[in-house]
Scaffold this motif. Structure first.
Motif, mmCIF file in Angstrom:
data_model
loop_
_atom_site.group_PDB
_atom_site.id
_atom_site.type_symbol
_atom_site.label_atom_id
_atom_site.label_comp_id
_atom_site.label_asym_id
_atom_site.label_seq_id
_atom_site.Cartn_x
_atom_site.Cartn_y
_atom_site.Cartn_z
ATOM 1 N N ALA A 1 -28.337 -48.217 2.779
ATOM 2 C CA ALA A 1 -28.733 -47.302 1.704
ATOM 3 C C ALA A 1 -29.287 -48.097 0.528
ATOM 4 O O ALA A 1 -28.744 -49.133 0.147
ATOM 5 C CB ALA A 1 -27.525 -46.486 1.259
ATOM 6 N N VAL B 1 -31.532 -44.896 4.426
ATOM 7 C CA VAL B 1 -32.077 -44.009 3.398
ATOM 8 C C VAL B 1 -32.446 -44.828 2.166
ATOM 9 O O VAL B 1 -31.667 -45.664 1.699
ATOM 10 C CB VAL B 1 -31.115 -42.859 3.036
ATOM 11 N N TYR C 1 -35.152 -42.725 6.360
ATOM 12 C CA TYR C 1 -35.760 -41.733 5.465
ATOM 13 C C TYR C 1 -36.088 -42.374 4.123
ATOM 14 O O TYR C 1 -35.322 -43.208 3.628
ATOM 15 C CB TYR C 1 -34.800 -40.567 5.230
ATOM 16 N N MET D 1 -26.647 -38.894 3.227
ATOM 17 C CA MET D 1 -27.501 -39.335 4.336
ATOM 18 C C MET D 1 -26.914 -40.568 5.032
ATOM 19 O O MET D 1 -26.915 -40.649 6.262
ATOM 20 C CB MET D 1 -28.915 -39.644 3.833
ATOM 21 N N SER D 2 -26.436 -41.512 4.248
ATOM 22 C CA SER D 2 -25.943 -42.754 4.852
ATOM 23 C C SER D 2 -24.672 -42.528 5.674
ATOM 24 O O SER D 2 -24.390 -43.294 6.591
ATOM 25 C CB SER D 2 -25.730 -43.825 3.784
ATOM 26 N N THR E 1 -28.112 -40.094 -1.245
ATOM 27 C CA THR E 1 -27.925 -41.389 -0.599
ATOM 28 C C THR E 1 -26.587 -41.439 0.127
ATOM 29 O O THR E 1 -26.506 -41.876 1.282
ATOM 30 C CB THR E 1 -28.012 -42.523 -1.638
#
Length: 167
Positions: free
Chosen positions: A96, A65, A38, A58-59, A55
């Motif tokens: 990330a 990300v 993403y 999502m990670s 971050t």
């Protein structure tokens, strides 16, 4: 207007601590796209609390990300960079990336069309004049990918500070 932000960050240092509920929910909505990577824009990132939160969230799900974080205040970005370095987040999560960069108010985003899977604009858009808000909104639409998500938060007209600023 940019100088006002420098003064705020110089005098207050750490401001904007809380993550608003819509930002807390944003990673879940992004993950519904089912991608392995993403790219997200944080428009008006300040000291990076939302970019950092996104971050990290999502990670944790094992996806790549990248957050491109823009702000008009070099002071805020300096604080953000220190927070990133001190946290060790990017070392702990090799998938990330956070890219904080200076972006002056009144300029369009320095990105290709349809680059972002998601755009965060939290308490930033309302700082412009009506014509600027229209330009920024159009530019958000330009850089947001087809099917991309916008996470937008602006103050309510019920906020006691509504209509108390100077144009």
């Amino acid at each position: 207007m940019d100088k006002d932000w420098e003064k705020i960050y110089d005098e207050l240092d750490m401001v904007q601590r809380d993550i608003v509920p819509v930002v807390r929910e944003f990673p879940d909505y992004l993950l519904q796209q089912g991608k392995q990577a993403y790219v997200v824009l944080d428009h008006g990132c300040g000291m990076g609390k939302n970019a950092f939160f996104l971050t990290e969230a999502m990670s944790r799900h094992g996806v790549d990300v990248t957050v491109d974080a823009l702000d008009a205040s070099q002071g805020a970005l300096s604080i953000f960079q220190k927070v990133i370095e001190k946290s060790g987040l990017l070392k702990e999560r090799p998938r990330a990336w956070i890219n904080p960069r200076l972006h002056k108010i009144g300029h369009l985003f320095p990105f290709d069309d349809r680059r972002f899977d998601g755009v965060l604009s939290v308490m930033a858009l309302q700082h412009g004049l009506t014509s600027q808000i229209q330009e920024w909104s159009n530019d958000i639409g330009r850089v947001l990918s087809d099917g991309g998500l916008l996470c937008l938060a602006v103050p309510s007209t019920e906020d006691p500070r509504y209509a108390t600023g100077e144009e």
